[in-house]
Design a protein around this motif. Structure first.
Motif, PDB file in Angstrom:
ATOM      1  N   ASP A  98       1.252  -1.519  -0.347  1.00 23.46           N
ATOM      2  CA  ASP A  98      -0.128   0.351   0.021  1.00 23.46           C
ATOM      3  C   ASP A  98       0.894   1.159   0.002  1.00 23.46           C
ATOM      4  O   ASP A  98       0.418   2.529  -0.529  1.00 23.46           O
ATOM      5  CB  ASP A  98      -0.726  -0.238   1.381  1.00 23.46           C
ATOM      6  CG  ASP A  98      -1.370  -0.961   0.830  1.00 23.46           C
ATOM      7  OD1 ASP A  98      -2.147  -1.227  -0.021  1.00 23.46           O
ATOM      8  OD2 ASP A  98      -2.508  -1.596   2.017  1.00 23.46           O
ATOM      9  N   GLU A  99       1.924   1.212   0.778  1.00 21.08           N
ATOM     10  CA  GLU A  99       2.720   2.447   0.615  1.00 21.08           C
ATOM     11  C   GLU A  99       3.372   2.491  -0.778  1.00 21.08           C
ATOM     12  O   GLU A  99       3.751   4.018  -0.917  1.00 21.08           O
ATOM     13  CB  GLU A  99       4.147   1.793   1.903  1.00 21.08           C
ATOM     14  CG  GLU A  99       4.401   3.380   2.150  1.00 21.08           C
ATOM     15  CD  GLU A  99       5.827   2.994   2.848  1.00 21.08           C
ATOM     16  OE1 GLU A  99       6.873   3.862   3.225  1.00 21.08           O
ATOM     17  OE2 GLU A  99       6.326   1.874   3.530  1.00 21.08           O
ATOM     18  N   LEU A 100       4.469   1.824  -1.524  1.00 24.23           N
ATOM     19  CA  LEU A 100       4.537   1.815  -2.250  1.00 24.23           C
ATOM     20  C   LEU A 100       3.586   2.433  -3.656  1.00 24.23           C
ATOM     21  O   LEU A 100       3.986   3.188  -4.238  1.00 24.23           O
ATOM     22  CB  LEU A 100       5.101   0.500  -3.285  1.00 24.23           C
ATOM     23  CG  LEU A 100       6.710  -0.119  -2.276  1.00 24.23           C
ATOM     24  CD1 LEU A 100       6.504  -1.120  -2.233  1.00 24.23           C
ATOM     25  CD2 LEU A 100       7.669   0.983  -2.004  1.00 24.23           C
ATOM     26  N   GLN A 101       2.303   1.980  -3.891  1.00 23.12           N
ATOM     27  CA  GLN A 101       1.218   2.604  -4.081  1.00 23.12           C
ATOM     28  C   GLN A 101       0.548   3.752  -4.562  1.00 23.12           C
ATOM     29  O   GLN A 101       1.382   4.590  -4.978  1.00 23.12           O
ATOM     30  CB  GLN A 101       0.203   1.101  -4.189  1.00 23.12           C
ATOM     31  CG  GLN A 101       0.010   0.383  -4.847  1.00 23.12           C
ATOM     32  CD  GLN A 101      -0.862  -1.181  -4.594  1.00 23.12           C
ATOM     33  OE1 GLN A 101      -1.556  -0.288  -3.686  1.00 23.12           O
ATOM     34  NE2 GLN A 101      -1.095  -2.365  -4.986  1.00 23.12           N
ATOM     35  N   GLN A 152       3.719  10.321 -10.218  1.00 22.27           N
ATOM     36  CA  GLN A 152       3.091  10.545 -10.747  1.00 22.27           C
ATOM     37  C   GLN A 152       1.683  11.267 -11.706  1.00 22.27           C
ATOM     38  O   GLN A 152       1.905  12.025 -12.285  1.00 22.27           O
ATOM     39  CB  GLN A 152       2.079   8.762 -11.516  1.00 22.27           C
ATOM     40  CG  GLN A 152       2.371   7.756 -12.153  1.00 22.27           C
ATOM     41  CD  GLN A 152       1.972   6.221 -11.478  1.00 22.27           C
ATOM     42  OE1 GLN A 152       0.569   6.919 -11.562  1.00 22.27           O
ATOM     43  NE2 GLN A 152       2.428   5.137 -12.336  1.00 22.27           N
ATOM     44  N   GLY A 153       0.988  11.722 -10.026  1.00 21.73           N
ATOM     45  CA  GLY A 153       1.113  12.794 -10.465  1.00 21.73           C
ATOM     46  C   GLY A 153       1.487  14.690 -10.271  1.00 21.73           C
ATOM     47  O   GLY A 153       0.731  15.360 -11.051  1.00 21.73           O
ATOM     48  N   LYS A 154       3.166  14.357  -9.169  1.00 25.07           N
ATOM     49  CA  LYS A 154       3.807  15.080  -9.735  1.00 25.07           C
ATOM     50  C   LYS A 154       4.325  15.535 -10.980  1.00 25.07           C
ATOM     51  O   LYS A 154       4.483  16.670 -11.712  1.00 25.07           O
ATOM     52  CB  LYS A 154       4.463  14.675  -8.497  1.00 25.07           C
ATOM     53  CG  LYS A 154       4.435  15.480  -7.527  1.00 25.07           C
ATOM     54  CD  LYS A 154       5.660  15.369  -6.341  1.00 25.07           C
ATOM     55  CE  LYS A 154       5.147  15.546  -4.864  1.00 25.07           C
ATOM     56  NZ  LYS A 154       6.142  15.220  -3.923  1.00 25.07           N
ATOM     57  N   SER A 155       4.466  14.401 -11.919  1.00 22.84           N
ATOM     58  CA  SER A 155       5.122  14.443 -13.413  1.00 22.84           C
ATOM     59  C   SER A 155       4.035  14.928 -14.465  1.00 22.84           C
ATOM     60  O   SER A 155       5.116  15.359 -15.052  1.00 22.84           O
ATOM     61  CB  SER A 155       5.172  12.937 -13.771  1.00 22.84           C
ATOM     62  OG  SER A 155       4.775  12.161 -13.305  1.00 22.84           O
TER      63      SER A 155
END
Length: 64
Positions: free
Chosen positions: A49-52, A59-62
């Motif tokens: 969960d932490e990795l996801q 991905q949101g920042k990119s």
């Protein structure tokens, strides 16, 4: 060795954030027996969960 924290640091928001983050992961730190005296070790993962969550955040920042 003086182990007291400078009162100026206690009022610093950056210091407060660093301390909060450090205390939040403290229970996950596992010292390696060979390096126990040097303080080296590794962090135990909190799970998939932490990795996801990290991946979604990245991905949101990119996309910005």
């Amino acid at each position: 060795m003086n182990t007291t924290i400078d009162p100026k640091l206690l009022a610093d928001p950056v210091f407060q954030r660093v301390m909060r983050d450090a205390l939040a992961i403290q229970d996950r730190f596992a010292a390696d027996p060979v390096y126990a005296k040097t303080g080296k070790g590794h962090l135990k993962s909190t799970g998939v969960d932490e990795l996801q969550k990290i991946k979604k955040t990245a991905q949101g920042k990119s996309k910005e």
